[in-house]
Design an enzyme around this catalytic site. Structure first.
Site, PDB file in Angstrom:
ATOM      1  N   ASP A 166      30.768 -10.411  -4.287  1.00  0.00           N
ATOM      2  CA  ASP A 166      30.194  -9.500  -5.276  1.00  0.00           C
ATOM      3  C   ASP A 166      28.959 -10.142  -5.895  1.00  0.00           C
ATOM      4  O   ASP A 166      28.710 -11.333  -5.712  1.00  0.00           O
ATOM      5  CB  ASP A 166      31.238  -9.153  -6.358  1.00  0.00           C
ATOM      6  CG  ASP A 166      31.960 -10.372  -6.922  1.00  0.00           C
ATOM      7  OD1 ASP A 166      31.555 -11.522  -6.627  1.00  0.00           O
ATOM      8  OD2 ASP A 166      32.933 -10.202  -7.667  1.00  0.00           O
ATOM      9  N   ASP A 184      42.178  -8.365 -15.796  1.00  0.00           N
ATOM     10  CA  ASP A 184      42.637  -6.977 -15.667  1.00  0.00           C
ATOM     11  C   ASP A 184      43.055  -6.650 -14.240  1.00  0.00           C
ATOM     12  O   ASP A 184      43.247  -5.495 -13.890  1.00  0.00           O
ATOM     13  CB  ASP A 184      41.536  -6.007 -16.137  1.00  0.00           C
ATOM     14  CG  ASP A 184      40.264  -6.106 -15.296  1.00  0.00           C
ATOM     15  OD1 ASP A 184      40.227  -6.900 -14.331  1.00  0.00           O
ATOM     16  OD2 ASP A 184      39.298  -5.375 -15.595  1.00  0.00           O
ATOM     17  N   HIS A 210      41.312  -7.369 -11.454  1.00  0.00           N
ATOM     18  CA  HIS A 210      40.272  -7.093 -10.463  1.00  0.00           C
ATOM     19  C   HIS A 210      40.179  -8.199  -9.415  1.00  0.00           C
ATOM     20  O   HIS A 210      40.437  -9.360  -9.695  1.00  0.00           O
ATOM     21  CB  HIS A 210      38.910  -6.800 -11.108  1.00  0.00           C
ATOM     22  CG  HIS A 210      38.224  -7.949 -11.773  1.00  0.00           C
ATOM     23  ND1 HIS A 210      37.778  -7.907 -13.074  1.00  0.00           N
ATOM     24  CD2 HIS A 210      37.858  -9.163 -11.313  1.00  0.00           C
ATOM     25  CE1 HIS A 210      37.174  -9.038 -13.372  1.00  0.00           C
ATOM     26  NE2 HIS A 210      37.216  -9.826 -12.322  1.00  0.00           N
ATOM     27  N   GLU A 227      37.350  -2.995 -10.382  1.00  0.00           N
ATOM     28  CA  GLU A 227      38.056  -2.831 -11.643  1.00  0.00           C
ATOM     29  C   GLU A 227      39.236  -1.864 -11.471  1.00  0.00           C
ATOM     30  O   GLU A 227      39.311  -1.141 -10.460  1.00  0.00           O
ATOM     31  CB  GLU A 227      37.073  -2.298 -12.698  1.00  0.00           C
ATOM     32  CG  GLU A 227      35.920  -3.255 -13.014  1.00  0.00           C
ATOM     33  CD  GLU A 227      36.340  -4.457 -13.882  1.00  0.00           C
ATOM     34  OE1 GLU A 227      37.484  -4.933 -13.759  1.00  0.00           O
ATOM     35  OE2 GLU A 227      35.500  -4.923 -14.668  1.00  0.00           O
TER      36      GLU A 227
HETATM   37  C1  GLP Z   1      34.760 -12.730 -11.928  1.00  0.00           C
HETATM   38  C2  GLP Z   1      34.635 -12.585 -10.415  1.00  0.00           C
HETATM   39  C3  GLP Z   1      35.987 -12.551  -9.741  1.00  0.00           C
HETATM   40  C4  GLP Z   1      36.849 -13.686 -10.278  1.00  0.00           C
HETATM   41  C5  GLP Z   1      37.074 -13.477 -11.752  1.00  0.00           C
HETATM   42  C6  GLP Z   1      38.035 -14.499 -12.375  1.00  0.00           C
HETATM   43  O1  GLP Z   1      34.937 -11.513 -12.569  1.00  0.00           O
HETATM   44  N1  GLP Z   1      33.904 -11.436 -10.012  1.00  0.00           N
HETATM   45  O2  GLP Z   1      35.797 -12.677  -8.341  1.00  0.00           O
HETATM   46  O3  GLP Z   1      38.086 -13.679  -9.598  1.00  0.00           O
HETATM   47  O4  GLP Z   1      35.796 -13.607 -12.361  1.00  0.00           O
HETATM   48  O5  GLP Z   1      37.354 -15.613 -12.820  1.00  0.00           O
HETATM   49  P1  GLP Z   1      38.039 -16.987 -13.205  1.00  0.00           P
HETATM   50  O6  GLP Z   1      38.462 -17.622 -11.926  1.00  0.00           O
HETATM   51  O7  GLP Z   1      36.955 -17.761 -13.891  1.00  0.00           O
HETATM   52  O8  GLP Z   1      39.173 -16.661 -14.104  1.00  0.00           O
END
Ligand code: GLP
Length: 272
Positions: free
Chosen positions: A67, A135, A137, A142
């Site tokens: 992404d 949430d 995702h 989302e």
């Molecule tokens: C972002 C990314 C996700 C990732 C999420 C969780 O939103 N787009 O791919 O899984 O963060 O991040 P973290 O690993 O810092 O909790």
């Protein structure tokens, strides 16, 4: 779904790096799907270490983004492209032009999404790394994302923008829009490997592994994948009802499910 419970984040990162090492040794031109966020950093540290010690080369591999934000200026240090260069690619021998992602600067993002889909269809991802948002995702899919969605523009929830505000001066600087691989796109990868560590991820982990399959919790879509591995540490495993079963399955997995020993003797075999 295979659930592996390990002691802590560095063990989780090393275990997934083992999977990637095994893949790249058997298929040097592997297509690897990269995620951002803090969760995959231990994987990246372990891969960098393996490259530095001459044990593994990515010279023939290709990397694919999950992404990316829309609306940040090119080269912005919080773009996911910049993040992946800083945290991983600058430290490996994969040519920088072999980090593929959607063109978020295209005049028509829909064309960019279709082009990225076409690229992924031509070079299917062998192993996709994933984290999970609070949430539920995956990528930036989302809640209420279609479980068969393809790469497209999404609007972030307030919660996700709040979660990611720590990387920006304020929440107002976090873009509203992103391009993300769809859930259907992610499920096309040969192997999906999700990493989650810490008590803050425990409720997300139980919902994605043991909860109902629902668009309200996009990571539950991994339940549909024939080869999904969820690697969690003890803290993130804290709410799993069947934790003892997962430990038992892993401890007693048949020999053919184990990775071959990655001894020094094998290092560099055909890789450099
Ligand atoms: C972002 C990314 C996700 C990732 C999420 C969780 O939103 N787009 O791919 O899984 O963060 O991040 P973290 O690993 O810092 O909790």
């Amino acid at each position: 779904m295979e659930v592996v419970i390990v002691a802590g984040p560095s063990a989780a990162g090393a275990l997934i790096a083992d999977q990637i090492e095994h893949l790249v040794r058997s298929k040097p031109n592997a297509a690897i799907g990269l995620a951002t966020g803090s969760s995959p950093l231990e994987i990246y540290r372990s891969l960098i270490e393996r490259y530095r010690t001459g044990r593994l080369s990515f010279a023939q591999s290709s990397m694919y983004m999950l992404d990316e934000y829309v609306g940040l200026p090119e080269g912005h240090d919080q773009s996911y492209r910049a993040f992946l260069h800083t945290e991983l690619l600058n430290h490996l021998d994969v040519p920088s032009e072999r980090l593929f992602g959607p063109n978020v600067h295209a005049d028509d993002p829909r064309v960019a999404c279709a082009e990225y889909e076409a690229r992924l269809a031509a070079s299917p991802i062998d192993l996709q790394i994933l984290g999970v948002g609070s949430d539920g995702h995956i990528g930036f899919n989302e809640p209420t994302s279609s479980l068969s969605s393809r790469t497209r523009v999404k609007t972030l929830t307030r919660q996700t923008r709040q979660d990611n505000a720590r990387f920006f001066d304020s929440i107002d600087d976090v873009p509203h829009h992103v391009i993300t691989q769809g859930i259907g796109t992610i499920l096309d990868a040969g192997h999906v490997v999700l990493i989650a560590c810490g008590t803050g991820k425990a409720s997300a982990v139980v919902r994605l592994v043991e909860g109902p399959l629902t668009a309200m919790f996009p990571a539950s879509a991994l339940q549909l994948h024939p080869h999904a591995t969820v690697v969690v540490d003890e803290a993130a495993a804290g709410m799993l009802q069947l934790a003892e079963y997962y430990r038992d399955v892993y401890a007693n997995r048949p020999a053919w499910q184990k990775l071959p020993d990655l001894t020094d003797n094998q290092a560099n075999n055909g890789l450099q």
